[in-house]
Design a protein around this motif. Sequence first.
Motif, mmCIF file in Angstrom:
data_model
loop_
_atom_site.group_PDB
_atom_site.id
_atom_site.type_symbol
_atom_site.label_atom_id
_atom_site.label_comp_id
_atom_site.label_asym_id
_atom_site.label_seq_id
_atom_site.Cartn_x
_atom_site.Cartn_y
_atom_site.Cartn_z
ATOM 1 N N SER A 99 39.947 30.034 37.197
ATOM 2 C CA SER A 99 40.840 30.440 36.041
ATOM 3 C C SER A 99 42.477 30.049 36.307
ATOM 4 N N TYR A 104 43.728 31.641 47.518
ATOM 5 C CA TYR A 104 44.409 31.043 48.916
ATOM 6 C C TYR A 104 43.317 30.174 49.853
ATOM 7 N N ALA A 108 37.783 28.169 44.026
ATOM 8 C CA ALA A 108 37.388 27.682 42.804
ATOM 9 C C ALA A 108 36.963 26.400 42.742
ATOM 10 N N SER A 137 39.303 34.163 29.733
ATOM 11 C CA SER A 137 39.607 34.079 31.409
ATOM 12 C C SER A 137 40.311 32.866 31.759
ATOM 13 N N GLU A 163 51.631 32.210 37.366
ATOM 14 C CA GLU A 163 50.666 31.271 37.424
ATOM 15 C C GLU A 163 49.466 31.671 37.938
ATOM 16 N N GLY A 167 41.379 35.589 36.008
ATOM 17 C CA GLY A 167 39.955 35.263 36.425
ATOM 18 C C GLY A 167 39.468 35.959 37.821
ATOM 19 N N GLY A 168 40.316 35.237 38.967
ATOM 20 C CA GLY A 168 40.173 35.539 40.295
ATOM 21 C C GLY A 168 40.788 37.255 40.142
ATOM 22 N N PHE A 175 46.598 43.556 42.422
ATOM 23 C CA PHE A 175 47.637 44.921 42.353
ATOM 24 C C PHE A 175 49.125 44.361 41.829
ATOM 25 N N ALA A 221 34.045 36.843 41.832
ATOM 26 C CA ALA A 221 33.568 35.491 42.012
ATOM 27 C C ALA A 221 32.136 35.123 42.321
ATOM 28 N N GLY A 224 29.081 35.712 38.486
ATOM 29 C CA GLY A 224 28.925 34.755 37.350
ATOM 30 C C GLY A 224 30.143 34.334 36.937
ATOM 31 N N ILE A 226 33.100 34.921 34.284
ATOM 32 C CA ILE A 226 33.747 35.837 33.399
ATOM 33 C C ILE A 226 34.453 34.991 32.334
ATOM 34 N N TYR A 465 42.367 42.581 51.850
ATOM 35 C CA TYR A 465 42.531 42.396 50.449
ATOM 36 C C TYR A 465 41.665 41.027 50.138
HETATM 37 C C1 LIG Z 1 52.202 32.972 44.134
HETATM 38 C C2 LIG Z 1 51.191 34.267 44.464
HETATM 39 C C3 LIG Z 1 51.574 35.529 44.073
HETATM 40 C C4 LIG Z 1 50.533 36.425 44.228
HETATM 41 N N1 LIG Z 1 50.717 37.824 43.859
HETATM 42 C C5 LIG Z 1 49.645 38.860 44.015
HETATM 43 C C6 LIG Z 1 50.041 39.967 43.502
HETATM 44 O O1 LIG Z 1 51.256 40.298 43.527
HETATM 45 N N2 LIG Z 1 49.086 40.871 43.344
HETATM 46 C C7 LIG Z 1 47.801 40.644 44.036
HETATM 47 O O2 LIG Z 1 46.941 41.375 43.829
HETATM 48 N N3 LIG Z 1 47.338 39.443 44.214
HETATM 49 C C8 LIG Z 1 48.371 38.297 44.245
HETATM 50 N N4 LIG Z 1 47.833 37.324 44.411
HETATM 51 C C9 LIG Z 1 46.711 36.741 44.836
HETATM 52 C C10 LIG Z 1 45.932 36.363 43.599
HETATM 53 O O3 LIG Z 1 45.609 37.593 42.950
HETATM 54 C C11 LIG Z 1 44.618 35.555 43.996
HETATM 55 O O4 LIG Z 1 44.932 34.316 44.531
HETATM 56 C C12 LIG Z 1 43.665 35.557 42.811
HETATM 57 O O5 LIG Z 1 42.404 35.415 43.449
HETATM 58 C C13 LIG Z 1 43.926 34.149 41.805
HETATM 59 O O6 LIG Z 1 43.078 34.212 40.843
HETATM 60 P P1 LIG Z 1 43.287 32.941 40.186
HETATM 61 O O7 LIG Z 1 42.292 33.023 39.010
HETATM 62 O O8 LIG Z 1 44.299 32.342 39.811
HETATM 63 O O9 LIG Z 1 42.575 31.739 41.105
HETATM 64 P P2 LIG Z 1 41.139 30.912 41.208
HETATM 65 O O10 LIG Z 1 41.391 29.931 42.290
HETATM 66 O O11 LIG Z 1 40.784 30.366 39.868
HETATM 67 O O12 LIG Z 1 39.991 31.904 41.563
HETATM 68 C C14 LIG Z 1 39.930 32.779 42.587
HETATM 69 C C15 LIG Z 1 38.539 33.258 42.873
HETATM 70 O O13 LIG Z 1 38.047 33.829 41.820
HETATM 71 C C16 LIG Z 1 37.088 33.012 41.170
HETATM 72 N N5 LIG Z 1 37.122 33.222 39.741
HETATM 73 C C17 LIG Z 1 38.103 32.712 38.994
HETATM 74 N N6 LIG Z 1 37.915 32.702 37.781
HETATM 75 C C18 LIG Z 1 36.879 33.392 37.630
HETATM 76 C C19 LIG Z 1 35.952 34.008 36.400
HETATM 77 N N7 LIG Z 1 36.317 33.847 35.260
HETATM 78 N N8 LIG Z 1 34.782 34.547 36.686
HETATM 79 C C20 LIG Z 1 34.207 34.780 37.990
HETATM 80 N N9 LIG Z 1 34.933 34.282 39.048
HETATM 81 C C21 LIG Z 1 36.027 33.548 38.875
HETATM 82 C C22 LIG Z 1 37.046 31.635 41.698
HETATM 83 O O14 LIG Z 1 35.828 30.921 41.746
HETATM 84 C C23 LIG Z 1 37.741 31.929 43.049
HETATM 85 O O15 LIG Z 1 36.358 32.316 44.198
HETATM 86 C C24 LIG Z 1 49.028 36.141 44.352
HETATM 87 C C25 LIG Z 1 49.073 34.724 44.683
HETATM 88 C C26 LIG Z 1 49.594 33.882 44.659
HETATM 89 C C27 LIG Z 1 49.590 32.217 44.835
#
Ligand SMILES: Cc1cc2nc3c(=O)[nH]c(=O)nc-3n(C[C@H](O)[C@H](O)[C@H](O)COP(=O)(O)OP(=O)(O)OC[C@H]3O[C@@H](n4cnc5c(N)ncnc54)[C@H](O)[C@@H]3O)c2cc1C
Length: 509
Positions: A99, A104, A108, A137, A163, A167-168, A175, A221, A224, A226, A465
């Motif tokens: 997504s 971290y 993905a 998503s 950014e 999805g994740g 939070f 993750a 499926g 989403i 978390y």
């Molecule tokens: C700068 C920064 C600030 C942050 N601040 C916060 C915060 O304030 N509060 C908080 O709770 N978290 C915070 N986070 C953590 C953030 O919530 C996680 O890193 C989150 O998992 C990222 O989601 P993404 O979709 O960008 O990542 P991705 O790398 O795309 O996905 C993360 C995981 O979810 C899976 N996934 C993604 N999309 C889907 C989908 N559509 N269906 C099923 N699985 C999917 C991926 O395969 C992977 O395993 C922060 C992260 C960063 C980098």
Amino acid sequence: MRGGLRSFIVLSAVSSAFGAWIPYSQIKNRGESAFLNCLESANLDPVVQGDSDYATDSSPFNLRLQWKPVALVYPEDANGVSAAVQCGAENGVNVNARSGGHSYAAFALGGEDGHLTVSLDKLRHLSLSGDTATIGSGNKLGDIALYLWENGKRAMAHGTCPEVGIGGHAGQGGFGLASRSWGLLADQVQSLEIVTADGQIRTASPTENPDLFWAATGAGASFGIITSFTTVTHAALDSIAFAYTFANYGAKEASNGLQAWQTFANDAVNKLDTAVGLQIHIDPGDTGVVFSVSGVYYGVNEAKVNSTFAPLLKKLGTPSDIFLQKQDWITSVLYLAGVDSISQLNTTLTPDTHDYFYATSTFVSAKEPMTQTASDALFEYFYGPGSDTSVEWFAIFDLYGGGDSAVTKVGPDHNAFNARDALYSIQYYGTIPNGTVSDADGIAFIQGMKKAIESGMPSTQFKEYVNYIDSTYSAEEAHKRYYPTHTANLTSLKDKYDPNRVIHFPQDF
Ligand SMILES: Cc1cc2nc3c(=O)[nH]c(=O)nc-3n(C[C@H](O)[C@H](O)[C@H](O)COP(=O)(O)OP(=O)(O)OC[C@H]3O[C@@H](n4cnc5c(N)ncnc54)[C@H](O)[C@@H]3O)c2cc1C
């Protein structure tokens, strides 16, 4: 896990699909691969190693973990996602959704080489019907906040980084400073459209496939891909941002400060208003470690902020700096994101950022708050080794519980998110400077923070978390930390919805 049994199985399966084993870097003729043929037949136009876009498209947010997918695809809708999942399933290639790409651990991209990444970049539809939002998503938090604000001054509780993808974030918790009022982002989801490992496009909600809905809102993750979230929204609130900075603390004052903060937050008689989003930030500062109590108080005036925090400040002493800012909702989003202009929330206009880092976390429960011994050890670490490292670190304490917090009052099994007993989380994050600190030393330095607490509370099994996912964990360790009482149920639901582990990553069930 990179060289482990799982990698061996994945790579063997791909090599057999290619006939003889061919390194991915040498795939020149796509006709050699039944798998790539399958993707192309579905008009998914896979990006593979050797393609000019591959390096950019497969670049992770965390540059420390540069996994090499066998292909990346960019489907336009749920049917395209379904076709991609089926190509992976038929050819023995593991599949992962992307997504916002801000995992971290770069999960993905698979968390190991040789997976198919299904990038959701083209699923960016957004709509509102009354108070209900439908969110593709591929959307990121900045774009969602902007859309909701500009279309009726609506809002949701979610994290701070524009950014981060929905999805994740929503799939594994999510939070934000408004979560004590409105819950985690996962809790605000009413239903999902999700493609499961068999390629079926399903609706999951409390009334339709409720077990899948339960699992995908907390352990998203694994269950499926989403494709769309339907969520509740709330009227956007004005607020006051506050920050009380103590640049003059030493380790003992800071430890006492944390003790005062958690007692204040956990007071069962004078319950802390759920409209308070409350944090502690610790960072090495330019001239010494800085301790700061900050947050956002939604829907109130400055007098209310002052009266609410007066008892805490009495214990903390006189701040070296006080910051108060009255703001509308979207300004609070900008403030928390650390950006100045509304256009910076539009992530289609801003280039993706990257970092080279390691992070991990601790949940401190309301029933077992941090002991004085543990907080002394933690702050001795921050103010000792933390003042003498070139790792660029910070730690953030986020209040989840206290009073009638919406995060904790829903009960332990509301969805797969497994830390409803949390009083607060601590995130430990360190950018590892290129060339001067090895990865192993950088990781060990950050882990030292967590170990300091654990050595002060040796009989406590701390939860962590999952959205601050620790890239060093085995599946077993991850389950113990992220899903201690939900692992058995999640594993049996994984067996039901994905028996062949098509959607898979190293910490999966
Ligand atoms: C700068 C920064 C600030 C942050 N601040 C916060 C915060 O304030 N509060 C908080 O709770 N978290 C915070 N986070 C953590 C953030 O919530 C996680 O890193 C989150 O998992 C990222 O989601 P993404 O979709 O960008 O990542 P991705 O790398 O795309 O996905 C993360 C995981 O979810 C899976 N996934 C993604 N999309 C889907 C989908 N559509 N269906 C099923 N699985 C999917 C991926 O395969 C992977 O395993 C922060 C992260 C960063 C980098």
